[in-house]
Motif scaffolding. Sequence first.
Motif, mmCIF file in Angstrom:
data_model
loop_
_atom_site.group_PDB
_atom_site.id
_atom_site.type_symbol
_atom_site.label_atom_id
_atom_site.label_comp_id
_atom_site.label_asym_id
_atom_site.label_seq_id
_atom_site.Cartn_x
_atom_site.Cartn_y
_atom_site.Cartn_z
ATOM 1 N N ASP A 198 -24.567 -4.518 39.199
ATOM 2 C CA ASP A 198 -23.467 -5.424 39.549
ATOM 3 C C ASP A 198 -22.308 -5.202 38.582
ATOM 4 O O ASP A 198 -22.499 -5.223 37.372
ATOM 5 C CB ASP A 198 -23.907 -6.884 39.416
ATOM 6 N N GLN A 200 -18.509 -6.585 37.501
ATOM 7 C CA GLN A 200 -17.646 -7.758 37.650
ATOM 8 C C GLN A 200 -16.164 -7.390 37.464
ATOM 9 O O GLN A 200 -15.825 -6.523 36.642
ATOM 10 C CB GLN A 200 -18.057 -8.778 36.579
ATOM 11 N N GLU A 223 -15.080 -11.478 40.943
ATOM 12 C CA GLU A 223 -15.913 -10.943 42.025
ATOM 13 C C GLU A 223 -16.832 -9.842 41.533
ATOM 14 O O GLU A 223 -16.594 -9.218 40.498
ATOM 15 C CB GLU A 223 -15.031 -10.450 43.167
ATOM 16 N N ILE A 224 -17.875 -9.664 42.325
ATOM 17 C CA ILE A 224 -18.884 -8.654 41.969
ATOM 18 C C ILE A 224 -18.860 -7.528 43.000
ATOM 19 O O ILE A 224 -18.784 -7.779 44.193
ATOM 20 C CB ILE A 224 -20.305 -9.279 41.984
ATOM 21 N N LYS A 226 -21.073 -3.924 43.915
ATOM 22 C CA LYS A 226 -22.328 -3.247 43.562
ATOM 23 C C LYS A 226 -22.139 -1.741 43.409
ATOM 24 O O LYS A 226 -21.452 -1.110 44.212
ATOM 25 C CB LYS A 226 -23.380 -3.502 44.646
ATOM 26 N N THR A 228 -24.190 1.736 43.412
ATOM 27 C CA THR A 228 -25.470 2.383 43.734
ATOM 28 C C THR A 228 -25.456 3.802 43.185
ATOM 29 O O THR A 228 -24.461 4.516 43.313
ATOM 30 C CB THR A 228 -25.671 2.457 45.263
ATOM 31 N N SER A 250 -19.639 2.603 45.462
ATOM 32 C CA SER A 250 -19.396 1.145 45.472
ATOM 33 C C SER A 250 -19.702 0.516 46.825
ATOM 34 O O SER A 250 -19.452 1.094 47.885
ATOM 35 C CB SER A 250 -17.947 0.867 45.098
ATOM 36 N N ALA A 253 -20.865 -6.861 47.264
ATOM 37 C CA ALA A 253 -22.047 -7.476 46.673
ATOM 38 C C ALA A 253 -23.039 -7.908 47.749
ATOM 39 O O ALA A 253 -24.244 -7.772 47.580
ATOM 40 C CB ALA A 253 -21.639 -8.647 45.805
ATOM 41 N N SER A 254 -22.556 -8.424 48.849
ATOM 42 C CA SER A 254 -23.485 -8.896 49.878
ATOM 43 C C SER A 254 -24.132 -7.710 50.594
ATOM 44 O O SER A 254 -25.223 -7.830 51.140
ATOM 45 C CB SER A 254 -22.748 -9.751 50.898
#
Length: 841
Positions: A198, A200, A223-224, A226, A228, A250, A253-254
Motif C-alpha cells: 500500500d 499513501q 489515498e492509498i 496498491k 503489485t 499500480s 486500493a479496492s
Amino acid sequence: VEASIPEPQRDAWKKFQAKPFVSKDDFEKEVVRHVETTLARSMFNCDETAAYAAASLAFRDRLITEWNRTQQRQTFADTKRVYYLSLEFLMGRALDNAMLNVGLKNVAKEGLSELGFRIEDIINQEHDAALGNGGLGRLAACFLDSMASLNFPAWGYGLRYKYGIFKQEIVDGYQVEVPDYWLDFNPWEFPRHDIVVDVQFYGGVRKYQDEVGKNVAVWEGGEIVKATAYDVPIPGFDTPTTNNMRLWSSKAASGEFDFQKFNSGDYESSVADQQRAETISAVLYPNDNLDRGKELRLKQQYFWVAASLYDIVRRFKKSKRAWSEFPDQIAIQLNDTHPTLAIVELQRILIDMEGLDWDEAWTIVTNTFGYTNHTVLPEALEKWSVPLFQNLLPRHLQIIYDINMFFLQSVERKFPGDRDMLARVSIIEESQPKMVRMAFLAIVGSHKVNGVAELHSDLIKTTIFKDFVKIFGPDKFTNVTNGITPRRWLHQANPRLSELIASKTGGLGFLKDLNVLNELEKFADDKAFKKEWAEIKYANKVRLAKYIKSTTGVTVNPAALFDIQVKRIHEYKRQQLNIFGVIHRYLTIKAMTPEQRKKLAPRVSIFGGKAAPGYWMAKTIIHLINNVGAVVNKDPDVGDLLKVIFLEDYNVSKAEIITPASDVSEHISTAGTEASGTSNMKFVLNGGLIIGTCDGANIEITREIGENNIFLFGNLAEDVEDLRHTHNYGSHTLDPDLVKVFDLIKSNAFGDAGAFGALTGSIEDHGDYYLVSDDFHSYIQTQTLVDEAYKNQEEWITKTILSVARMGFFSSDRCINEYAEMIWNVEPLPVEKGSGLGKEE
Ligand code: OAK
C-alpha cells in the motif's frame, strides 16, 4: 504468513524438483508442451509468434528454476545485497540474451530447426522491453547483466510501465510518436500477486507528544494506491546466478471499481478511481536529460520508492538483526536523482514507524545510499516545487526541512557567517515558489557520490557540486567510468567477430574478462587475421545495407564508408553539426570535377534516434536530416558518393544490427556536456573508429586505445565558457563554410527554409550555445582526415584491431567491481557450476 512445507513432506518436493533442460530433446519437449498446453495450439497452427512464445516460455521456466535457487542461496548466505534503484531499465530483447547467457543457443537453434523454424526469425518476433530513454536506462540494463554474471547478490527495482518509450515513425520527414504497448504478450515477467504494498499519497500530518514526552508524527488521510510486484529473472553469463529485477505496477486500493456507483448508473466515475491509480505506472516520461517537474512524475517516483523500500525493509526485518546493521546488509544505489525520495522514506520509516532517534536513523540512512550523477545539464537537474510536495507528500516535506536544517547547521559550524554559502547549498531554493533541489538532497543523504567518466566526475566537483566538496571533503566524491556488457554488445550483436576472437584467444573467456582482448594485439599485422576481420565488418555492413533497403527503400553501397550517429536527438549531442557537415560535403561534391569525384571515398551518413515529443528543436533536426536525404539521395551528380539515411525508431534491438556495421561513429557533443556516452564504447568494441570531441568517455577511450586510433576535434571543455561569453558579449562571426551551408538551406534547397529558421537562428542570432560554428572548421577538417585514412584499408584495419584489443577497460564488469569495492562494500557470492547449467563447449 510464511508457508514453508514441514520437514517430513519435503522429500516429495525434492524428488520432483524442477530440472532445467540441457539437451536439445528436452528443449524440444518443452517447446511442444508449451505450444500444446500453455498456448492451446498444435503443429497445425503454430506460426512464428507461437514458436517464439513457446521457446521463450521454455527458457523462462529454466531461468526461474535457477532464479529460485539463487534467491534461496542468497537468503541462506545472508550476506550484503545491492539494490539498484532506477526509473529506467532499457533491456531490449530477452530471448537471445537468455539463450547465450545460459550457453544453450546452439541447442535451441538445432531444436527449433528440427521443429521447423529458423532461430533468427524466432528471435525477431520479440518486442523490445523499452522501459527507458537512452544512456541512463541502458546503463542500468548492462549493470544488471554484470551483477548477475559476477555473482553479486543484487536486485534492480523499477516501474512496470504499461507503455515504454514511444515508437517513432517518420512521416513526410517529421517524427510522429506512436504508443508502445509492449505487454500484449510478455513471457519474461512473473506477476507476484502475493506481493502487494500500500502506498499513501496526500493527507496531512498530526503531531503530538506521547506518554514519555516523545514527539510523534502521524501521516494520515489521503489515498492509498496498491503496488503489485512483477519479477523479471536476470541470468548471469556462464553462471547459475539468476538475479531479480522487480518492477511495480499500480492499481486502485479496492482493486475493483465502485459497484454502488456502477449500479446507480454512474459508470464513468465508478472506474475513474481505478484509472487514476493505474495512471501512475502507465507511461514512461519520454524526456532524456530534461526535467519537467510534473506532479505525475513525482507520484511515480514516490510510488516506486515507497514500494521498493517497504520490500527491502520487510526482508531485512525477517533477519531479526539490529537496525544498526542495516547498512552492513544493504547497499542502495540511486540511479540519478529520480529515486532520491528513498533517502527521506527510509528516514521516515526509521523515525516514524520504527521509533529510532533522528541521529541514529540518519547514520543508517547515509551509510546505506550512494548517488550516481548522470548529467551536468542544468535543465536536467531535478527540482520540485514545495507547494506540490506539501500537497502530495506532507510528511516527507517536513523531514526534508529537518534534514536541511541539520545540514545547514553543520555548514554554519564549518563556515561561520558565510550566508552566501548557506543560500547556495540549501536543499530548499528560496525562489518563488520555493523548490526542493533533489541533487543536493541526494548528496547530503548518501555516503558516496559518483560521476560516470573522469572528466564528468571532475566537472561535478568543480562546478555544480563545488561547495559540497568544501563541506564534505573530496573523498565523498568519486568516479566510476561507465562500461557496457560485452555479452550483448559483442557476443550477441556480433557473433562472427566474437567467434573469431574466441578462436584466437582460447575460447569465450574474454567475455568474462575483457582484458583478454589484449591478446589480439599480436594479430594487428597478421594478414590472414586481418582478412577475416575485414570480411566480418563487410558482412555486418551488408546486413545493415539490407536493413536500410527494406526500411527506407534506399540502396547503399556496402563498400562505402559507413558513418553512423545513433543516440537521442539533442542539441548538446549536435546531430545538427553532423548534418551541416553532410550539407558541406554535398556542396563540395557538387563543385567537383568528375576526376576529383573519382578520388573521393563514397560515404553513407546514417542517423537514428528519438526526439522528446515536446522538444521542438530536436524534431527540427530530424526534419532537416530527412529533407537533406530526400535531395541528396536522388541527385545523379552524387550517386554513391553520398547517401543520407535516417533510421526510424532506433532502439536496443536495432542498435544490435547497427553497431557492428560502422566504419566511423560520431560522438561529437559540445565538450563538457556528455557525461560519458556508452555507444562510443559499443562502436569501438565492434571494430569501428570514432570521430569525437574531447568529452565524456571519449577521453578515456583515447587514453586506452591510443590517439592514433581516434579522430578527435573541437574546442576543449575548459574553453567553452569563455567562448559562450564571447558570443554573447563580444563579436560572433560564423565560420564561412557554415555560412555557405546556411545559404543553401535558406535557398529552399531542402524544402521551405522557414521550417529550419529556428535551427539556423539558434546559431546565427542566439549565441550558438553549443558552439556549432566554433567547432565547424575543425570538424570538417577531421572528416577529411577520415576520408584519407579510409583509403588506406590496411592501416585502417590495423587501427580497428588495436582499438578492440585495448577496450577491456570498458566492460561493465569492471564498473560493477569498482562500485562493489568503493561504494557498496559487497562481495560476490560464488557458486559452484554444475546442476543444470547448459554447457555447449
Ligand atoms: C537521463 C535523464 C536524466 C539525467 C540523465 C539522463 C541520462 O541518460 N544521462 C546519460 O547517462 C549515461 C549513462 O551514465 C551517460 O553515458 C550519458 O552521457 C548521459 O547523458
